[in-house]
Design an enzyme around this catalytic site. Sequence first.
Site, short mmCIF file in Angstrom:
data_model
loop_
_atom_site.label_atom_id
_atom_site.label_comp_id
_atom_site.label_asym_id
_atom_site.label_seq_id
_atom_site.Cartn_x
_atom_site.Cartn_y
_atom_site.Cartn_z
N GLU A 210 68.75 64.71 57.79
CA GLU A 210 69.48 64.26 58.98
C GLU A 210 68.43 64.05 60.06
O GLU A 210 68.00 65.01 60.72
CB GLU A 210 70.51 65.32 59.41
CG GLU A 210 71.64 65.54 58.40
CD GLU A 210 72.64 64.39 58.36
OE1 GLU A 210 72.72 63.62 59.34
OE2 GLU A 210 73.35 64.27 57.35
N CYS A 244 70.87 63.58 68.95
CA CYS A 244 70.31 62.62 67.98
C CYS A 244 71.03 61.28 68.03
O CYS A 244 70.43 60.24 67.79
CB CYS A 244 70.36 63.20 66.58
SG CYS A 244 72.01 63.66 66.05
P1 NAD Z 1 62.50 71.27 65.37
O1 NAD Z 1 61.18 71.26 66.07
O2 NAD Z 1 63.44 72.37 65.63
O3 NAD Z 1 62.21 71.17 63.82
C1 NAD Z 1 63.24 71.26 62.88
C2 NAD Z 1 62.90 72.29 61.82
O4 NAD Z 1 61.74 71.86 61.14
C3 NAD Z 1 62.60 73.67 62.38
O5 NAD Z 1 63.37 74.62 61.69
C4 NAD Z 1 61.10 73.87 62.15
O6 NAD Z 1 60.79 75.18 61.78
C5 NAD Z 1 60.81 72.93 61.00
N1 NAD Z 1 59.45 72.39 61.08
C6 NAD Z 1 58.84 71.87 62.18
N2 NAD Z 1 57.59 71.44 61.84
C7 NAD Z 1 57.44 71.68 60.52
C8 NAD Z 1 56.40 71.44 59.58
N3 NAD Z 1 55.24 70.90 59.95
N4 NAD Z 1 56.61 71.82 58.30
C9 NAD Z 1 57.78 72.38 57.92
N5 NAD Z 1 58.80 72.62 58.77
C10 NAD Z 1 58.64 72.29 60.03
O7 NAD Z 1 63.33 69.97 65.66
P2 NAD Z 1 62.86 68.49 66.05
O8 NAD Z 1 62.25 67.85 64.87
O9 NAD Z 1 62.18 68.47 67.35
O10 NAD Z 1 64.34 67.90 66.26
C11 NAD Z 1 64.56 66.75 66.97
C12 NAD Z 1 64.74 65.60 66.01
O11 NAD Z 1 65.83 65.87 65.16
C13 NAD Z 1 65.08 64.31 66.71
O12 NAD Z 1 64.43 63.26 66.06
C14 NAD Z 1 66.58 64.19 66.51
O13 NAD Z 1 67.06 62.87 66.56
C15 NAD Z 1 66.74 64.79 65.16
N6 NAD Z 1 68.08 65.31 64.97
C16 NAD Z 1 68.86 64.71 64.06
C17 NAD Z 1 70.16 65.14 63.89
C18 NAD Z 1 71.08 64.48 62.89
O14 NAD Z 1 72.15 65.03 62.68
N7 NAD Z 1 70.71 63.38 62.31
C19 NAD Z 1 70.64 66.20 64.65
C20 NAD Z 1 69.78 66.80 65.56
C21 NAD Z 1 68.50 66.35 65.72
#
Ligand code: NAD
Length: 491
Positions: A210, A244
Site C-alpha cells: 500500500e 496517502c
Molecule cells: P514509515 O517511515 O513509517 O515507514 C513505514 C514502515 O517501513 C515502518 O514500519 C518502518 O519501520 C519501515 N521501514 C522504513 N524504512 C525501512 C527500511 N529501510 N527497511 C525496512 N523497513 C523500513 O512511513 P513512510 O514510508 O514515511 O509513510 C509515508 C508513505 O506511505 C507515503 O508515501 C504515503 O503515501 C504512504 N502511505 C500509503 C498508504 C496506503 O494505504 N496506500 C497509507 C499511508 C501511507
Amino acid sequence: MSRDQLVVQRARKSFQTGNTRHLEYRIHQLEGLHRFITERQKDIADAVKRDLGRSENAVDLFETLGLEGDIKLAIEKLAEWAAPRPVEKNLLTLLDEVYIQPEPLGVVLIIGAWNYPWAITLQPLVGAIAAGNAAVIKPSEVSSHSAKVMEELLPLYLDKDLYPVVTGGVSETQELLKQRFDHIFYTGNSTVGKLVMEAAARHLTPVTLELGGKSPCYIDKNCDLTIACRRITWGKFVNCGQTCIAPDYILCEPSIQDRVVEEIKKCIKEFYTDNPKTFEDYGRIINQRHFKRLMALMEGSTVAVGGDSDETQCYIAPTVLKDVTETSKVMKEEIFGPLLPIITVSNVDEAIQFINEREKPLVVYVFTHDNKLIRRVRAETSSGALLANDCLVHFTVSALPFGGVGNSGMGCYHGKHGFDQLSHLRSCLIKQLNKEGVNSMRYPPHTAKKLGWARFFLLKQVNVCRLRRMVLLAIFTGLAAFLVQSFLRRR
Ligand code: NAD
C-alpha cells in the site's frame, strides 16, 4: 535465537494448533479488537495527539470509525466469506463438486506507517484475523506514542502469541523481514516498498504494498468551484496533508486559477480559522525531518495562501502554491504535507497527458458536472481509484477494493477484499470414482473423434444456477400446460 525469530516461531506454532480454523475463534478475536478500540479510545486519542497533534474527535473520525465498521462487517459476514464458493463448470465436470475454498495463509507480517497509525496498522489486521491467520504487527516507529500504546495494550485484548506487536525502527523491521512469512502487508513509501518486496522474494512470500504517489486533481472550469474547492480543501489539509490519498496537486485552466485560490483561501479560514496554528483541528507535521523536507519543497514556488511555519512546533500553515510548473521542486516527489500546488493546463487533453506522463497514482480526482468528462478521464488514465467530485470518501466504502496500481502499490484490502487478500483461494474439484465412460475421450489412443468430443465438453461453460433455473422453468411450464389441458378436457 533472536527476538524476532522467537516471536515468529511462537506465532507459527499457535497457528498450527488449528484454533484459527474455527470461525467462532476468529469472531472472538475480532470482538477483542473491537473492545480494544472502544475501551481504549482515550489512550489511542492521547497517543495520536502526541504524535500528530490531532484533536480527539478527529481521531475517532479518521482512525477508529472505519476500523469499527470493518470489524463489524467481518463479524457479520465471516460465515459467508469463509464458505465454499461454487463456480461455473464445463460439461466435463458437470456432475462434480467444483468450488473455491478460502483458507488461511499462515503467518502474516503487517508493517504499518505513521500517518494514520491505528487505521493503517489495524485495518489489515481485521482481514488477517478474519481469514484465520496469525499476524505479527509492526507499527511505525515514527508515530512512537501510538506504537508504544499498541505494544502495551493490544495484547490485553487479543491472543498475544498469535498477534504479537513488535516495535522498533528500521533495523528491527529489516530483521523481521529476514524471517519467513506467508504474506507481507506493507504500508509506506515506494522506496521501502521495493526493499520489502526484495526481502519477500527470498522466501517467495507474496506481498501487498500500500504505497503512495502524487494524486492529481483536475478541476473543470465549468464546475461549481465553491463546492469543488471546499471538498478539495478538506481532502488536502486534513491531518496536515499527511494522507496517502490526499489530492497532491491541482490541474486547471489558467482562467480559473485565481478563483480556485480565493475559494480555497475562504475554506481554509472557515475550517481552521484565521490562525490554524492555534486551532485544535489543525495538526502538526510528524517530525523535524518531514518539516524540513516540506519547507525545501516549497522553495522556488509562488505562495498564494499560507506559507508561514514554525520549526519548533513542526507547524506549516495550509498553503496554496500558484503557477507551479512541472520542473518545480514541489512536483518532484509526493508532497505528503499541507502544500497544494496549482499547475495550469490549457484543456483536459493536456491534463490527461500530464497525468499519463507520470507514475500511476493512488487516486485520480476530477471535479466537473459533465459525466462524459468523468468517463473520459476514467477511460484515459490509470490509478488505484477514480473519484469524481469529492475527496477521500472512497476509503469509507468497504465494498471497494482499496489499493494502488503500478508505483502506487499492489493488492488491496477493506471488507471482503481484505479477507480475500489474506486468504488462499484454494481450487477444489471433488469427483466420484464412477462414470468412467465420460473420461475415455482423454485417454490414449487419441483420435480425431475423441478430440471432437473433448472440444465439445471442455469448451461449454455451464452456469449451474442458470441451468437449475431453466430446469425449474421447464418443469413449471410442463406442469402449467398439463393443468390447462386437464381443465379444458373437464369442460
Ligand atoms: P514509515 O517511515 O513509517 O515507514 C513505514 C514502515 O517501513 C515502518 O514500519 C518502518 O519501520 C519501515 N521501514 C522504513 N524504512 C525501512 C527500511 N529501510 N527497511 C525496512 N523497513 C523500513 O512511513 P513512510 O514510508 O514515511 O509513510 C509515508 C508513505 O506511505 C507515503 O508515501 C504515503 O503515501 C504512504 N502511505 C500509503 C498508504 C496506503 O494505504 N496506500 C497509507 C499511508 C501511507
